[in-house]
Design a protein around this motif. Structure first.
Motif, PDB file in Angstrom:
ATOM      1  N   GLY A 194       3.573  -0.776 127.812  1.00  0.00           N
ATOM      2  CA  GLY A 194       4.187  -1.857 127.999  1.00  0.00           C
ATOM      3  C   GLY A 194       2.918  -2.943 128.188  1.00  0.00           C
ATOM      4  N   MET A 195       1.786  -2.465 128.291  1.00  0.00           N
ATOM      5  CA  MET A 195       0.659  -3.549 128.289  1.00  0.00           C
ATOM      6  C   MET A 195       0.236  -4.011 126.879  1.00  0.00           C
ATOM      7  N   TYR A 196      -0.351  -5.053 126.928  1.00  0.00           N
ATOM      8  CA  TYR A 196      -0.868  -5.468 125.496  1.00  0.00           C
ATOM      9  C   TYR A 196      -2.060  -4.485 125.154  1.00  0.00           C
ATOM     10  N   GLU A 240       9.585   1.131 126.911  1.00  0.00           N
ATOM     11  CA  GLU A 240       8.570   0.232 127.604  1.00  0.00           C
ATOM     12  C   GLU A 240       8.635   0.166 129.121  1.00  0.00           C
ATOM     13  N   ALA A 241       7.196   0.359 129.697  1.00  0.00           N
ATOM     14  CA  ALA A 241       7.075   0.295 131.240  1.00  0.00           C
ATOM     15  C   ALA A 241       5.902  -0.387 131.475  1.00  0.00           C
ATOM     16  N   LYS A 242       5.776  -1.268 132.355  1.00  0.00           N
ATOM     17  CA  LYS A 242       4.523  -2.034 132.966  1.00  0.00           C
ATOM     18  C   LYS A 242       3.653  -0.919 133.824  1.00  0.00           C
ATOM     19  N   LYS A 243       4.292  -0.060 134.286  1.00  0.00           N
ATOM     20  CA  LYS A 243       3.324   0.821 135.177  1.00  0.00           C
ATOM     21  C   LYS A 243       3.433   2.191 134.397  1.00  0.00           C
ATOM     22  N   LEU A 244       2.692   3.242 134.834  1.00  0.00           N
ATOM     23  CA  LEU A 244       2.796   4.711 134.574  1.00  0.00           C
ATOM     24  C   LEU A 244       4.095   5.154 134.959  1.00  0.00           C
ATOM     25  N   THR A 276       9.367   3.976 140.805  1.00  0.00           N
ATOM     26  CA  THR A 276      10.230   4.526 141.500  1.00  0.00           C
ATOM     27  C   THR A 276      11.246   5.311 141.162  1.00  0.00           C
ATOM     28  N   GLU A 277      12.076   6.100 141.876  1.00  0.00           N
ATOM     29  CA  GLU A 277      12.951   6.972 141.276  1.00  0.00           C
ATOM     30  C   GLU A 277      14.186   6.197 140.391  1.00  0.00           C
ATOM     31  N   LEU A 278      14.644   5.219 140.999  1.00  0.00           N
ATOM     32  CA  LEU A 278      15.658   4.288 140.551  1.00  0.00           C
ATOM     33  C   LEU A 278      15.140   3.680 139.235  1.00  0.00           C
TER      34      LEU A 278
END
Length: 175
Positions: free
Chosen positions: A42-44, A64-68, A73-75
């Motif tokens: 998710g990062m450039y 795409e995710a901004k965090k690992l 969170t589960e949600l």
């Protein structure tokens, strides 16, 4: 290409994505149409800028995710799973209609490990690929069913890595 093969770049060492990018640039330089799909990024990254310089390489990001993943969170993880399932279904239909010679599924093993996709989904995709399509899959911990389908498997082994002494990803080198 008359016959496309399935290549897998795996292992604990650095260089899986870099090798896939090298193949993408080589293929594009020879006029092939390349689709480069990144999972869980998710990062450039610097490769985005390089890919823009080639008209015949298309970049897509799925899951795409901004965090690992393990920091979600589960949600957030459940939402990402739903999003990935939708994106994968759309992508499978899309790739059937595109002029694509080389398909790179970068970090797809991470999508499998985190159960964003199932082995069955990926195996079905590989089993039903067009004969001429070259597919490259990258990531650690390749499931046996995927390994069985690989025509070329390269394992990158870490002997030493500066990450182990606290050096994080560096711009232009790892990202």
């Amino acid at each position: 290409m008359e016959k496309g093969y399935i290549q897998i770049y795996t292992g604990e060492g650095k260089g899986k994505t870099t090798a896939a990018l090298g193949l993408a640039f080589r293929a594009a330089g020879r006029g092939f149409h390349v689709t480069f799909v990144q999972f869980l990024k998710g990062m450039y990254t610097g490769e985005e800028e390089s890919i823009k310089r080639f008209e015949n390489i298309r970049l897509y990001r799925l899951a795409e995710a901004k965090k690992l993943f393990w920091n979600l969170t589960e949600l957030e993880q459940e939402d990402l799973k739903k999003q990935t399932q939708k994106e994968w279904a759309e992508f499978v239909e899309y790739i059937k209609k595109q002029n694509c010679d080389v398909l790179i599924l970068d970090e797809i093993m991470g999508a499998l490990k985190n159960e964003l996709l199932s082995e069955e989904q990926v195996c079905d995709f590989l089993d039903n690929k067009p004969e001429s399509l070259e597919i490259i899959l990258t990531g650690r911990n390749v499931p046996a069913a995927i390994k069985e389908r690989g025509d070329l498997i390269t394992e990158m082994n870490k002997i030493r890595h500066y990450y182990d002494s606290g050096v994080t990803s560096r711009e232009g080198i790892e990202k």
